[in-house]
Write an enzyme that holds these catalytic residues in place. Structure first.
Site, short mmCIF file in Angstrom:
data_model
loop_
_atom_site.label_atom_id
_atom_site.label_comp_id
_atom_site.label_asym_id
_atom_site.label_seq_id
_atom_site.Cartn_x
_atom_site.Cartn_y
_atom_site.Cartn_z
CG ASP A 1 -6.07 5.22 5.04
OD1 ASP A 1 -5.69 5.88 6.02
OD2 ASP A 1 -5.26 4.69 4.23
CG ASP B 1 1.51 4.57 6.50
OD1 ASP B 1 0.51 4.69 7.24
OD2 ASP B 1 1.45 4.62 5.26
C1 GAL Z 1 -2.14 5.02 4.52
C2 GAL Z 1 -2.29 3.83 5.44
C3 GAL Z 1 -1.49 2.69 4.85
C4 GAL Z 1 -1.99 2.38 3.46
C5 GAL Z 1 -1.98 3.63 2.59
C6 GAL Z 1 -2.64 3.41 1.25
O1 GAL Z 1 -2.88 6.08 5.02
O2 GAL Z 1 -1.83 4.15 6.72
O3 GAL Z 1 -1.55 1.58 5.68
O4 GAL Z 1 -3.28 1.85 3.55
O5 GAL Z 1 -2.62 4.70 3.23
O6 GAL Z 1 -2.66 4.57 0.48
#
Ligand code: GAL
Length: 436
Positions: free
Chosen positions: A145, A210
């Site tokens: 991430d 997301d």
């Molecule tokens: C976001 C990511 C999600 C999930 C989330 C967890 O940045 O795009 O898919 O992993 O963080 O905090």
């Protein structure tokens, strides 16, 4: 005195990394869309058992990603990640062994910055150490991430360079330990055109922020991919984000997809060669959810060992070609596969629609031939197609078809020979234009 500057011609290399892993899109499960941080060993093992019971492991879903929140918030004194003893009372290694018994491998989640998005330790500055820990725990994949980014004077890198740090650590570890490299799933949310460089660093790259479990969000992702489909091929895949199939009335956030929308969602993700990552609580999955996630015909195209490319639009829907329309993305798509020419026809309208196209609008179809039609949702041959197809589709519904050459048009099928689907320039041998 003049100094003459010659401009050097640079070629940007976009050859995929191809370190032996990730030739085909990743198939698995991820905890985030269903549970966010609210999961533990028992909950995830129940998902693994449900995957097994419903035939999803046999269908190819062989990984479970523990998304954000599986460690403690602080590292140990020597900088090591510490597993959360409340979530994993027997330890993560034992947990992963339980998964292995079901034919599934555990996968880790981390971050290229100081912390993960939910505030757990990120791997910046700990890349090699964390990789060693994940390997010791039994993981072979990391979703990576993009939160809590160090200042520019610290990284002295752009987005690609920050992700390259983990890619280098992966390559180093594989070389030193003579082991298979970790699979690296980039998650920088499509910030900096990862479709161009992502394949030189990892095996997939998220192209968007997301996903949300409603139609508008899916339509926007499909629209974006209608411009980036070319980037997916063997060893490198656009990641359209985790699936929301099954999250109608549940999930985080709670979804509202209709059955038709969920089918369209799965069809697009499979045929656009995205990783297929289940993101729903499978312990209460409906038959429809299992039918969709387990669609062997679509998984077969997604996992085609001989053709890596994605379908692409041959006609846009509403509005002119190549113009982005996030609520009404392209509707007419096709592409090659080992099993025939694939068509995806998507009704982006909020009401039922009659969809029509000439077969030869797809570059992969031969003119002057008859085609057999196989429906990848009813799993049946539905007859033959001559020159064109007309389909009635429900609101936000989809058709996923496989067309195979069934021989030349003989003229018996129709009185209309000679014929040119492409009207312009079609000519008799003597130079007289033919118009049909
Ligand atoms: C976001 C990511 C999600 C999930 C989330 C967890 O940045 O795009 O898919 O992993 O963080 O905090």
């Amino acid at each position: 005195m003049y100094s003459i500057l010659f401009a050097a011609a640079f070629t940007v290399s976009v050859a995929a990394l191809n370190n032996g892993v990730g030739k085909l899109p990743f198939l698995g499960y991820d905890t985030w869309n269903a549970f966010a941080c609210d999961y533990d060993a028992d909950k995830v093992l129940a998902q693994a058992q449900a995957m097994k019971k419903h035939g999803l492991v046999d269908a190819g879903y062989k990984h479970i990603i523990l998304d954000d929140c599986f460690t403690l918030r602080n590292r140990s004194k020597d900088g090591k990640l510490v597993e959360d003893p409340d979530k994993f009372p027997d330890g993560i290694k034992a947990f992963n062994k339980q998964l292995n018994k079901l034919g599934i491998n555990g996968a880790a989640y981390s971050d290229a910055g100081y912390q993960t998005c939910a505030g757990y330790p990120g791997a910046y500055g700990h890349e090699a150490q964390d990789l060693a820990t994940w390997a010791e725990w039994g993981f072979d994949y990391v979703k990576y991430d993009n939160c809590y980014i160090p200042f520019d004077n610290v990284t002295q890198q752009n987005v690609k360079g920050r992700y390259q740090r983990m890619a280098d650590a992966i390559a180093d570890r594989a070389a030193k330990t003579h082991s298979t490299p970790f699979w690296l799933g980039l998650c920088e949310w499509g910030w900096q055109q990862p479709w161009i460089w992502g394949k030189t660093v990892g095996q997939s790259w998220r192209i968007n922020g997301d996903i949300k479990p409603w139609w508008d969000a899916l339509a926007a992702i499909i629209d974006l991919t209608s411009f980036q489909y070319w980037a997916s091929d063997f060893y490198g895949h656009n990641d359209l984000d985790m699936l929301e199939v099954g999250n109608t009335g549940q999930g985080n956030p709670i979804g509202n997809l209709t059955y038709e929308e969920a089918k369209s969602h799965f069809t697009a993700w499979a045929l656009l060669k995205s990783p297929l990552i289940i993101g729903t609580d499978l312990t209460n999955a409906t038959d429809q959810t299992i039918e969709i996630l387990g669609n062997r015909d679509l998984i077969k195209i997604n996992q085609d060992p001989h053709v890596g490319q994605s379908i692409s639009p041959f006609r846009w829907g509403i509005g002119p070609d190549y113009v982005s329309n996030s609520t009404h993305p392209a509707q007419y798509w096709s592409g090659p596969s080992s099993y025939g020419t694939v068509f995806m026809i998507l009704n982006t309208e909020d009401q039922p629609a009659t969809m029509f196209f000439n077969l030869t609008e797809s570059w992969d179809i031969r003119a002057g031939r008859v085609y057999s039609v196989y429906d990848m949702w009813s799993h049946q041959h539905t007859g033959t197609a001559l020159r064109n197809l007309t389909l009635e589709l429900p609101a936000h519904g989809v058709a996923a078809l496989l067309l195979n050459d069934a021989g030349p048009e003989t003229g018996e099928e129709t009185e209309e020979l000679p014929y040119c689907a492409g009207y312009w320039q079609c000519s008799y041998p003597n130079g007289t234009y033919y118009s049909n």
